[in-house]
Design a protein around this motif. Structure first.
Motif, PDB file in Angstrom:
ATOM      1  N   LEU A  26       0.724  -1.091  -0.020  1.00  0.00           N
ATOM      2  CA  LEU A  26      -0.147   0.006   0.060  1.00  0.00           C
ATOM      3  C   LEU A  26       0.840   1.343  -0.082  1.00  0.00           C
ATOM      4  O   LEU A  26       0.644   2.093  -0.897  1.00  0.00           O
ATOM      5  N   ARG A  27       1.803   1.260   1.099  1.00  0.00           N
ATOM      6  CA  ARG A  27       2.809   2.523   1.039  1.00  0.00           C
ATOM      7  C   ARG A  27       3.588   2.587  -0.039  1.00  0.00           C
ATOM      8  O   ARG A  27       3.691   3.788  -0.813  1.00  0.00           O
ATOM      9  N   GLY A  28       4.157   1.441  -0.858  1.00  0.00           N
ATOM     10  CA  GLY A  28       4.968   1.559  -1.827  1.00  0.00           C
ATOM     11  C   GLY A  28       4.185   2.083  -2.920  1.00  0.00           C
ATOM     12  O   GLY A  28       4.744   3.054  -3.829  1.00  0.00           O
ATOM     13  N   ILE A  29       2.959   1.630  -3.264  1.00  0.00           N
ATOM     14  CA  ILE A  29       2.130   2.004  -4.453  1.00  0.00           C
ATOM     15  C   ILE A  29       1.757   3.761  -4.240  1.00  0.00           C
ATOM     16  O   ILE A  29       2.141   4.326  -5.216  1.00  0.00           O
ATOM     17  N   ALA A  30       1.241   3.874  -2.919  1.00  0.00           N
ATOM     18  CA  ALA A  30       0.919   5.125  -2.867  1.00  0.00           C
ATOM     19  C   ALA A  30       1.915   6.183  -3.045  1.00  0.00           C
ATOM     20  O   ALA A  30       2.011   7.069  -3.563  1.00  0.00           O
ATOM     21  N   LEU A  31       3.256   5.911  -2.468  1.00  0.00           N
ATOM     22  CA  LEU A  31       4.515   6.629  -2.550  1.00  0.00           C
ATOM     23  C   LEU A  31       4.815   7.052  -3.997  1.00  0.00           C
ATOM     24  O   LEU A  31       5.198   7.941  -4.575  1.00  0.00           O
ATOM     25  N   ALA A  32       5.008   5.889  -4.845  1.00  0.00           N
ATOM     26  CA  ALA A  32       5.429   5.776  -6.128  1.00  0.00           C
ATOM     27  C   ALA A  32       4.459   6.669  -6.996  1.00  0.00           C
ATOM     28  O   ALA A  32       5.004   7.513  -7.895  1.00  0.00           O
ATOM     29  N   ALA A  33       3.146   6.454  -6.801  1.00  0.00           N
ATOM     30  CA  ALA A  33       2.234   7.017  -7.466  1.00  0.00           C
ATOM     31  C   ALA A  33       2.099   8.554  -7.207  1.00  0.00           C
ATOM     32  O   ALA A  33       2.029   9.354  -8.092  1.00  0.00           O
ATOM     33  N   ALA A  34       2.090   8.812  -6.055  1.00  0.00           N
ATOM     34  CA  ALA A  34       2.336  10.303  -5.682  1.00  0.00           C
ATOM     35  C   ALA A  34       3.309  10.922  -6.434  1.00  0.00           C
ATOM     36  O   ALA A  34       3.311  12.003  -6.859  1.00  0.00           O
ATOM     37  N   LEU A  35       4.655  10.364  -6.124  1.00  0.00           N
ATOM     38  CA  LEU A  35       5.846  11.003  -6.708  1.00  0.00           C
ATOM     39  C   LEU A  35       5.561  11.084  -8.401  1.00  0.00           C
ATOM     40  O   LEU A  35       5.976  12.174  -9.129  1.00  0.00           O
TER      41      LEU A  35
END
Lengths: 490, 498
Positions: A26-35
């Motif tokens: 979850l955190r990985g996807i959210a961080l990557a997508a936000a960046l």
């Protein structure tokens, strides 16, 4: 293409997040997508827009254009959404995937709202963004969330439907070829004054709810008080206060005669909202309520800048809108960090944190001072120009709005004292590394808009000039009070 | 208008004939076969076949080659074929919902499917009629099966009462309608719209009062079927009393058919009366009816404790929004109504389909409390209901929103700005009563209702997928459907000579 990507990327992310189960993924996807989304947003200026038919026969287009005021706001909003998404992925525990999905859906909606250059498309994004905002409040709010959600929904729906009437009527009544901004702009001068006033009133209802303006601001206070203690939903809600943008980008340029008729009243209302919000904020004990009233006061200043109908005020209002996204958003993030330490939003239960958490205190001081309009920081140029515009129209309104600036000093300094100075009951942790990462974009944005105001201001001015030209044509005889280009550059 | 050649044009009749044929086929098969699922499949095949023909006719109208039969007495232009497709869609959804729930609700008699198909046949005839007698024929074919279907649960007094009430008031409405036909014939000397329009707009036409009375009675007769206030009183009781799958059918198919006919009459007969001395009378009557419908429908729905009855009143309210399109027939009203009816069919049938899954096995228990906590116990069902209700409330990005924009725009262009303002004001009321159900599903704790662990009946699930996907698709890409309506050729539309 960049514009379309900027809308689709967070939207796809939202759908993907719904199916993400493990917290790490979850955190990985959210961080990557936000960046990725933020980087896409930085590519906006100068990029080509999107233009293709959507509902042929009805005159609606999928038209996006990053090269106007909305493009700047989309960029600034993305800068604020980036740390917010990261913060939410850290702080929201139950149903984090759904919360983040709603947050990304909101990001997507906001981008569409800012970039749309077709009125129907703009309306669709305007309304659609409401849904995830409701979901976050309804799903992760406090004990009174049901009332808060219903109130929010009713205010928003009542305003939006009034705008819907104006949207549906403006093209056929003016005989415009389509709902594209350029087509409407060329056609609306054919409308008589009374029709313009009615159509403008429809837009005003929606925008005044979302601005918000006194006396239809009640939803805002409950909205912020009840939202999730991380403050992430509050930030998204702050970015969604787009009534001022709607006025600036659609209602004022398209309906100048209606604006001329109603602006004096709205100017007075805006000035009162600014003063009222700031004075009430000074008396609040609940941290989020305080920030909500402070935000209301800023929005009053935005309104003052807009309804002064002066070139400087118009661009200043947009500048202030962009700046307060960063500063108010930053304050809500900091309130979430404080809550993470003490589990309370009661400002009086804090005190003396500066001793054990000096970095947090320094950051708060910076963002708070930016928020209350200290020169050299983000809010100041916008506030100054908005007030300048207001004084051109009415010095009484200008003086009333000035009270807000003074009262802001009171609640701002007072808040800092209550939180960070005096005796400290129990020491707390200073800024954690991850929190530094979260706050870094906020600080960068605060300094950016504070120290280099010229480039974004020029973009706002270009749009404001269109409005001023429309006003010049509408107000016979041509009136010098709307200002001319170049006057703003000091 | 170029009158198509030939008296009997088979391709024009194909959708109605195919439906009729399959109605008879399922009736025959039901005698030998006890497998109801097979009957439902045969019914759906017939509907799909009819849809292919209707789609072909719709495409023909795109090239300005709309066909008609019986000398313009039976039309297959864009309006007729588009609404035929809407009727077929509504019927298909009703077949699916009925198939999924028939055992549980004890509506398991084999005649269920043939009656649905027969009624749909009548609807297709109604929207295609270019002649008052043809229209009457369609109206009766549509209505008689529905009277029976409303009273389908023979051991349930409410259902019986619904059937009887619908029959008595329906007979009354038919009588009014026939009276209207007689007066119109007396004034114009013809039954078919083409000749009536010519007669009404001919120089020296003087029987204006008789013609207006005829128009008023025609309006009242169809007003009953579409549930315009004050002819709406049967609707809440009948919709509530009838078995829920039948209510789903009535609320979408009967409405689409009756509005199709009303729109056609408004675009032809009413429009040709307008240039006359009392030309403003019929539009003014319609304005009063539509305004009253908007108010009564929405406020009525607000006051209902049960969801089924709330949806019944909301169906009345939507008749008001469609009425705006009738007022705007001269300004893309036909296309707007065509879009609105498609959207309404999807979202309203979807809402009733969800309702069948939440109610008890005896088709009772529609209190809002039963929806409490549904989001947790049955998340997909709750999500489907939310999409349908948001769309009904007119919130983007769903189809109902586009429909609402179109009819409101039509009303403004046609010069009924105040009615548009009223419609918008009432939309805010509508948000309240639709939101009440959504709030219950997502905020309240589960009430421990017996249906909480029931799984969705398969065919109903299929209907829900169609309804939800359609609602979203028409909301995101409305051009797919609206362009067909807007570009399609319509026959017989009256254009006043200037």
């Amino acid at each position: 293409m960049i514009s379309a990507l900027l809308i689709l990327l967070p939207l796809v992310t939202a759908v993907v997040l719904l199916f993400a189960r493990s917290p790490v993924a979850l955190r990985g996807i959210a961080l990557a997508a936000a960046l990725a989304t933020f980087v896409t947003a930085t590519l906006l200026p100068g990029s080509a827009g999107l233009f293709r038919p959507w509902i042929p026969g009805f005159g609606a287009y999928l038209a996006l254009d990053p090269n106007h005021a909305g493009g700047i706001l989309a960029l600034v909003a993305s800068l604020v959404m980036l740390p917010t998404a990261l913060w939410a992925s850290l702080r929201v525990e139950s149903g984090a995937n759904r919360f983040l999905a709603a947050l990304f859906a909101m990001w997507s909606g906001l981008m569409g709202l800012f970039l749309a250059r077709d009125l129907v498309l703009f309306y669709v994004f305007w309304e659609v963004t409401l849904l995830p905002s409701l979901v976050m409040l309804a799903g992760w709010g406090g004990a009174q969330r049901r009332q808060a959600t219903l109130k929010y929904l009713l205010y928003a729906a009542a305003g939006s439907f009034a705008m819907l009437l104006s949207v549906a009527a403006i093209r056929p009544l003016s005989g415009a070829e389509s709902y594209l901004f350029v087509d409407l702009l060329a056609a609306t001068e054919r409308l008589d004054v009374l029709t313009q006033v009615w159509l403008f009133a429809g837009f005003t209802l929606a925008f005044a709810v979302k601005l918000p303006l006194f006396p239809i601001h009640h939803w805002l206070i409950d909205f912020h008080e009840q939202n999730h203690p991380s403050g992430a939903a509050d930030v998204a809600g702050t970015l969604y206060k787009v009534g001022g943008f709607g006025m600036f980008a659609w209602a004022l340029p398209l309906l100048p005669e209606g604006a001329l008729q109603l602006a004096p009243w709205l100017l007075a209302l805006g000035a009162f909202t600014a003063a009222y919000g700031a004075i009430i904020a000074a008396r609040q004990h609940h941290l989020k309520r305080l920030l909500a009233y402070a935000s209301l006061s800023h929005m009053g200043l935005v309104a003052v800048g807009l309804f002064g109908l002066h070139l400087a005020g118009l661009s200043g209002a947009m500048y202030l809108l962009a700046a307060q996204m960063i500063t108010t958003g930053g304050m809500f993030l900091i309130s979430g960090m404080l809550h993470a330490r003490r589990g309370s939003f009661d400002a009086d239960s804090y005190g003396g944190l500066a001793a054990s958490a000096p970095a947090l205190a320094a950051t708060t001081l910076l963002v708070l001072f930016a928020s209350i309009g200290v020169p050299g920081l983000a809010n100041f140029p916008g506030e100054f120009l908005a007030l300048l515009g207001a004084f051109q129209a009415s010095s009484a309104a200008g003086v009333l709005a000035l009270i807000a600036v003074i009262a802001a000093g009171v609640y701002g300094v007072n808040l800092y004292q209550r939180l960070y100075q005096g005796p400290e009951p129990t020491p707390v942790a200073d800024l954690l590394p991850l929190e530094v990462v979260v706050l870094a974009p906020i600080i960068a944005g605060t300094l950016w808009l504070g120290l280099a105001p010229a480039p974004p201001l020029r973009a706002f001015e270009a749009d404001a000039t269109v409005t001023v030209n429309q006003l010049q044509q509408a107000g016979a005889p041509p009136d010098a009070r709307f200002g001319t280009l170049g006057e703003v550059e000091r | 208008v170029t009158v198509p050649e030939g008296f009997i044009v088979w391709s024009v009749l194909a959708p109605a004939l195919l439906l009729l044929g399959f109605a008879l086929l399922t009736l025959l098969l039901a005698v030998f076969l006890s497998d109801r699922g097979f009957l439902a499949g045969v019914s759906l095949t017939g509907i799909a076949g009819a849809a292919v023909f209707a789609l072909h006719l719709l495409m023909q109208s795109q090239h300005g080659a709309a066909e008609a039969g019986f000398g313009l007495r039976y039309l297959a232009d864009a309006h007729a074929s588009a609404l035929t497709l809407v009727i077929l869609l509504g019927t298909a959804l009703a077949v699916l919902v009925g198939q999924g729930t028939r055992e549980r609700l004890r509506i398991d008699q084999p005649e269920y499917f043939p009656l649905l198909l027969l009624s749909a046949t009548g609807g297709v005839v109604m929207v295609s009629a270019g002649d008052l007698i043809t229209l009457l024929l369609g109206l009766e074919i549509l209505s008689l099966p529905v009277y029976v279907l409303a009273a389908w649960r023979s051991d349930d007094r409410q259902s019986q009462e619904a059937g009887l009430k619908y029959f008595l008031l329906g007979a009354f409405a038919s009588a009014l309608f026939i009276y209207g036909i007689a007066l119109t014939f007396g004034a114009g000397g013809h039954f078919d719209y083409a000749n009536l329009m010519a007669a009404f707009s001919a120089p020296g036409f003087e029987a204006n009062v008789v013609a207006l009375l005829g128009a008023a009675f025609l309006l009242a007769g169809l007003g009953f079927k579409v549930a315009l206030v004050p002819f709406h009183q049967w609707a809440p009781d009948v919709y509530t009393g009838a078995p829920t799958p039948v209510t789903a059918f009535m609320s979408v198919v009967v409405k689409a058919a009756a509005f199709g006919a009303l729109l056609r009459i408004a675009a032809t007969l009413f429009a040709s009366l307008e240039p006359g001395l009392f030309g403003g009378v019929v539009p003014s009557m319609l304005v009063v009816l539509v305004g009253a419908t908007l108010i009564v429908g929405n406020l009525g729905a607000l006051l209902q404790p049960g969801v089924k009855r709330m949806l019944a009143y909301s169906a009345v309210a939507h008749a008001g929004y469609l009425g705006l399109a009738v007022l705007a027939v001269g300004h893309q009203g036909l296309a707007a109504a065509g879009f609105y009816l498609a959207a309404y069919t999807l979202m309203n049938a979807g809402a009733f389909a969800v309702l069948t899954q939440v109610m008890d096995d005896d088709d009772r228990g529609d209190a809002v409390e039963r929806f409490a906590g549904l989001a947790r116990s049955r998340p997909y069902l709750a999500a489907a209901m939310t999409v349908c209700l948001l769309s009904l409330a007119g919130i983007p990005p769903f189809a109902g929103f586009i429909g609402k924009v179109l009819v409101i725009q039509g009303a403004v262009v046609a010069g009924h700005g105040w009615l548009a303002v009223l419609a918008i004001g009432m939309s805010v009321v509508a948000v309240v009563y639709y939101a009440r159900v959504v709030v219950a599903m997502y905020f309240r704790e589960p009430s421990g209702a017996a249906t909480a662990d029931r799984s969705i009946d398969r065919p109903v699930g299929a209907a829900l997928v169609i309804a939800v996907v359609g609602t979203v698709l028409l909301g995101l890409a409305p051009g797919l459907w609206y362009t067909l309506l807007e570009r399609g050729q319509n026959l017989l539309v009256f254009v006043a000579a200037r």
